[in-house]
Design a protein around this motif. Structure first.
Motif, PDB file in Angstrom:
ATOM      1  N   TRP A  33      42.691  38.916  43.595  1.00  0.00           N
ATOM      2  CA  TRP A  33      43.568  39.707  42.735  1.00  0.00           C
ATOM      3  C   TRP A  33      42.910  39.953  41.381  1.00  0.00           C
ATOM      4  O   TRP A  33      43.007  41.053  40.832  1.00  0.00           O
ATOM      5  N   PRO A  83      43.091  43.837  40.692  1.00  0.00           N
ATOM      6  CA  PRO A  83      44.546  43.630  40.584  1.00  0.00           C
ATOM      7  C   PRO A  83      45.343  44.697  41.328  1.00  0.00           C
ATOM      8  O   PRO A  83      45.095  45.887  41.160  1.00  0.00           O
ATOM      9  N   LYS A 119      51.267  39.598  41.166  1.00  0.00           N
ATOM     10  CA  LYS A 119      50.432  38.388  41.244  1.00  0.00           C
ATOM     11  C   LYS A 119      51.262  37.143  41.610  1.00  0.00           C
ATOM     12  O   LYS A 119      50.827  36.321  42.411  1.00  0.00           O
TER      13      LYS A 119
END
Length: 170
Positions: free
Chosen positions: A58, A62, A66
């Motif tokens: 991540w 991203p 998250k």
């Protein structure tokens, strides 16, 4: 096969640290912690590694939520609880799926006896885990976990893609 040997070694040496427990307490609600700790220690250890890998993925790219990814990674194998399948049961499951896939599926459908039970859990743990998570109100996580072993589909949530990739790396 090297990856499977590595997984076996990690499973038989699995150890959850106090730091791991603190991290879990910070990121999972109490009911989810109960599900996590109901897993075999080797599955707990695996889930911690998958979660760390998912966060690394991540960070590089991203996508999605998250926190949802982290919870899903930590809980992705809660469909396997301690007593369902020990480390050697996992070895049997991997070997049967690889060398005798039709027998593995037949045993899973039957679901009885030692091999039938481990094959049933092996093939169905994603759905079992999703059902457990829905019962404690973790619906988003359940929807991700339900499909973490399914073939990739169009328009999948990014959290599912990252979880699947992290799981494959561990």
């Amino acid at each position: 096969m090297i990856q499977r040997i590595r997984q076996f070694f990690l499973a038989i040496t699995a150890h959850i640290t106090a730091t791991d427990k603190k991290w879990l307490a910070e990121n999972l609600p109490p009911a989810a912690q109960e599900l996590f700790y109901a897993m075999h220690p080797a599955d707990q250890y695996h889930a911690l590694h998958v979660a760390r890998t998912a966060l690394e993925l991540w960070e590089k790219q991203p996508a999605g939520d998250k926190s949802l990814l982290l919870r899903s990674a930590l809980l992705h194998d809660v469909g396997k609880q301690q007593g369902d399948m020990d480390v050697f049961g996992k070895v049997w499951a991997v070997l049967l799926k690889h060398f005798l896939p039709e027998l593995a599926k037949k045993l899973a459908r039957k679901g009885t006896g030692y091999l039938g039970h481990i094959m049933y859990i092996s093939y169905n743990h994603a759905q079992i885990g999703a059902d457990k998570l829905k019962r404690i109100g973790m619906v988003q996580e359940a929807e991700i976990i339900r499909y973490h072993h399914a073939l990739e589909q169009k328009n999948e949530p990014p959290e599912l893609k990252l979880l699947r990739a992290a799981d494959e790396l561990n």
